[in-house]
Write a protein that holds these residues in place. Structure first.
Motif, short mmCIF file in Angstrom:
data_model
loop_
_atom_site.label_atom_id
_atom_site.label_comp_id
_atom_site.label_asym_id
_atom_site.label_seq_id
_atom_site.Cartn_x
_atom_site.Cartn_y
_atom_site.Cartn_z
N TRP A 94 12.28 -7.54 0.08
CA TRP A 94 11.40 -7.86 -1.00
C TRP A 94 10.49 -6.98 -1.27
N THR A 95 10.03 -6.25 -0.21
CA THR A 95 9.02 -5.09 -0.38
C THR A 95 9.37 -4.22 -1.26
N TYR A 96 10.99 -3.79 -1.39
CA TYR A 96 11.46 -2.78 -2.22
C TYR A 96 11.43 -3.48 -3.78
N TRP A 97 11.89 -4.86 -3.85
CA TRP A 97 12.10 -5.45 -5.16
C TRP A 97 10.62 -5.76 -5.95
N LEU A 98 9.77 -5.85 -5.05
CA LEU A 98 8.51 -6.19 -5.49
C LEU A 98 7.87 -4.91 -6.24
N GLY A 99 7.97 -3.78 -5.30
CA GLY A 99 8.01 -2.27 -5.65
C GLY A 99 8.68 -1.99 -7.07
N ARG A 100 9.78 -2.32 -7.14
CA ARG A 100 10.54 -1.95 -8.27
C ARG A 100 9.86 -2.84 -9.71
N ALA A 101 9.53 -4.33 -9.29
CA ALA A 101 9.02 -5.16 -10.33
C ALA A 101 7.51 -4.51 -10.81
N LEU A 102 6.84 -3.98 -9.92
CA LEU A 102 5.67 -3.44 -10.27
C LEU A 102 5.84 -2.26 -11.18
N LYS A 103 6.57 -1.31 -10.53
CA LYS A 103 7.23 0.04 -11.43
C LYS A 103 7.39 -0.35 -12.72
N GLU A 110 0.81 1.39 -6.98
CA GLU A 110 1.02 0.16 -6.17
C GLU A 110 2.44 0.06 -5.76
N ALA A 111 3.47 0.37 -6.67
CA ALA A 111 4.98 0.35 -6.38
C ALA A 111 5.09 1.48 -5.09
N ASP A 112 4.53 2.42 -5.51
CA ASP A 112 4.70 3.67 -4.39
C ASP A 112 4.29 3.39 -3.14
N ALA A 113 3.08 2.68 -3.13
CA ALA A 113 2.47 2.19 -1.61
C ALA A 113 3.50 1.31 -1.16
N LEU A 114 4.23 0.30 -1.86
CA LEU A 114 5.18 -0.44 -1.29
C LEU A 114 6.30 0.22 -0.70
N PHE A 115 6.79 1.00 -1.53
CA PHE A 115 7.96 1.94 -1.17
C PHE A 115 7.66 2.56 0.09
N GLY A 116 6.21 3.19 0.23
CA GLY A 116 5.80 4.00 1.51
C GLY A 116 5.93 3.11 2.85
N LYS A 117 5.89 1.66 2.71
CA LYS A 117 5.92 1.19 3.78
C LYS A 117 7.15 1.00 4.34
N ILE A 118 8.21 1.06 3.68
CA ILE A 118 9.83 0.96 4.20
C ILE A 118 10.61 2.29 4.09
N ALA A 119 9.83 3.29 3.39
CA ALA A 119 10.75 4.69 3.27
C ALA A 119 10.68 5.11 4.68
N GLY A 120 11.69 5.77 4.89
CA GLY A 120 11.94 6.42 6.39
C GLY A 120 12.95 5.50 7.25
N GLN A 121 12.86 4.33 6.93
CA GLN A 121 13.57 3.41 7.60
C GLN A 121 14.94 3.52 7.38
N THR A 122 16.05 3.40 8.54
CA THR A 122 17.32 4.03 8.14
C THR A 122 18.17 3.00 7.95
N HIS A 123 17.97 2.14 6.78
CA HIS A 123 18.60 0.96 6.14
C HIS A 123 18.63 1.02 5.04
N PHE A 124 19.61 -0.04 4.23
CA PHE A 124 19.59 0.30 2.96
C PHE A 124 18.48 0.33 1.95
N TYR A 125 17.50 -0.46 2.23
CA TYR A 125 16.13 -0.59 1.43
C TYR A 125 15.41 0.55 1.86
N GLY A 126 15.22 1.04 3.14
CA GLY A 126 14.67 2.37 3.34
C GLY A 126 15.13 3.27 2.69
#
Length: 402
Positions: A94-103, A110-126
């Motif tokens: 939901w962090t990712y999809w909220l980022g996409r909705a804002l984008k 604001e979208a990039d700030a949300l993407f930054g929260k999970i970027a680098g995590q080694t899973h699908f949404y990261g």
């Protein structure tokens, strides 16, 4: 009624709505909408709108987002996620999809700030968040090799020694419990030494599981082991399959345990169901096959990769559809398409079965890491997910494909 046929339920609600107070009507619409969302019905977003501001359960809110994603209603996606309880909204999906909705609404900062929260995590949404930020998906730098002292400490660990003894006695359940107990409190270096020890003993699942636990020092050659290469790689090549995707699926299916058996009877490295194995053997002309051979590595991989190819051919040669089909069946994978083209990530997010939804995401993310390790260069999850074509009335090439 809604569980079986949301449209019938909606018609019945229209008949009696005058007898209900507004909060009751809204609650009833939210329940009909939830069932419609799981069936990918086109009226879902409208029925959720009829529910007004009635409080949604966590399940109801998540399915409202999924329905809005399929309908490309980015404003509904945004508002629904923002109304979720904070702990739910903070989940990676939901962090990712909220980022996409804002984008989508032009709010890129604001979208990039949300993407930054999970970027680098080694899973699908990261992985997807990394790509939204223009970063490549690559394994992190490999930790320094474990020293002789670290390896000796792992070999001398009494819990690990007991676990290895259980593995030698083919007492896997006891061995796994003992192994996991021994890992308690280990730091990254100790975990890597234990993972390497498991690898040397060809206990592939424990090597992967143990390497997966590290926090700061990582070795993705252990997290994404690729055993049986002399069998798997040629089999994938013979079937014109991407070996990174094959390994990504196998890692998720069995963690490379040749004797693995699921509660529903699937067996071996590629977790083949008895009826599927028999059908594929007949299809490829393997006349000598009997089910006792299903755990034989070469036979299992031959049948599994042959089935993957047949599924791919029946589903637009799309690995997302084929991964869903491998777990839940080709009929369901085809049914879950939309009436129009759908982003692969949205298709994966809106799969009605939670097990299959999680499975497809992990298989596709696994494939990105295997590709990067095999080829020594970044891969793109977005490119792999691609676009899922709309539903068609075309008959499958193999109408009896299990």
């Amino acid at each position: 009624l809604a569980t079986n046929d949301p449209r019938v339920a909606a018609d019945e609600l229209e008949k009696i709505k005058g007898k209900l107070q507004e909060p009751e009507r809204q609650w009833a619409w939210s329940q009909i909408a939830l069932q419609a969302a799981k069936k990918h019905m086109t009226e879902t977003v409208e029925w959720y709108a009829n529910a007004g501001k009635t409080p949604l359960s966590d399940e109801g809110a998540q399915w409202k987002v999924r329905a809005a994603l399929r309908a490309q209603e980015w404003g509904v996606v945004r508002d629904t996620i923002q109304a979720m309880p904070p702990t739910l909204a903070a989940l990676p999906e939901w962090t990712y999809w909220l980022g996409r909705a804002l984008k989508a609404g032009g709010r890129t900062t604001e979208a990039d700030a949300l993407f930054g929260k999970i970027a680098g995590q080694t899973h699908f949404y990261g992985n997807l968040a990394d790509e939204e930020l223009g970063r490549t998906v690559l394994p992190p730098p490999k930790a320094a090799a474990t020293t002789a002292e670290e390896q000796k400490a792992a070999q001398d660990n009494l819990g690990i020694r007991r676990a290895l003894a259980f593995f030698r006695m083919d007492l896997r359940t006891e061995a796994v419990k003992e192994w996991n107990w021994a890992l308690r409190g280990m730091d990254d270096r100790e975990l890597l030494a234990a993972a390497n020890l498991a690898k040397r003993n060809q206990i592939w699942d424990r090597a992967i599981n143990t390497a997966d636990r590290t926090k700061n020092e990582h070795d993705f050659t252990l997290r994404f082991l690729a055993p049986y290469g002399e069998t798997v790689r040629p089999a994938a090549q013979n079937q014109s399959l991407d070996d990174a995707w094959v390994y990504g699926l196998m890692r998720q299916e069995s963690r490379f345990i040749t004797s693995a058996k699921s509660n529903v009877g699937a067996s071996g490295l590629m977790q083949l169901m008895p009826a599927t194995a028999k059908w594929v053997a007949r299809k490829i002309g393997l006349r000598s096959f009997n089910h006792g051979q299903v755990n034989d590595t070469e036979t299992n991989v031959l049948l599994g990769t042959s089935y993957m190819r047949l599924v791919m051919e029946n589903l637009d040669n799309h690995p997302v559809l084929a991964s869903a089909a491998y777990n839940a069946g080709p009929g369901r994978a085809k049914k879950w398409r939309a009436d129009k083209a759908l982003e692969g990530a949205i298709y994966a997010e809106s799969i009605p079965f939670s097990e299959t939804r999680d499975y497809v995401k992990k298989v596709m993310s696994n494939a990105v890491y295997y590709s990067a390790l095999f080829n020594g260069k970044p891969d793109s999850l977005k490119a792999r997910l691609g676009t899922i074509g709309p539903k068609t009335s075309d008959a499958p090439k193999d109408a009896d494909l299990p």
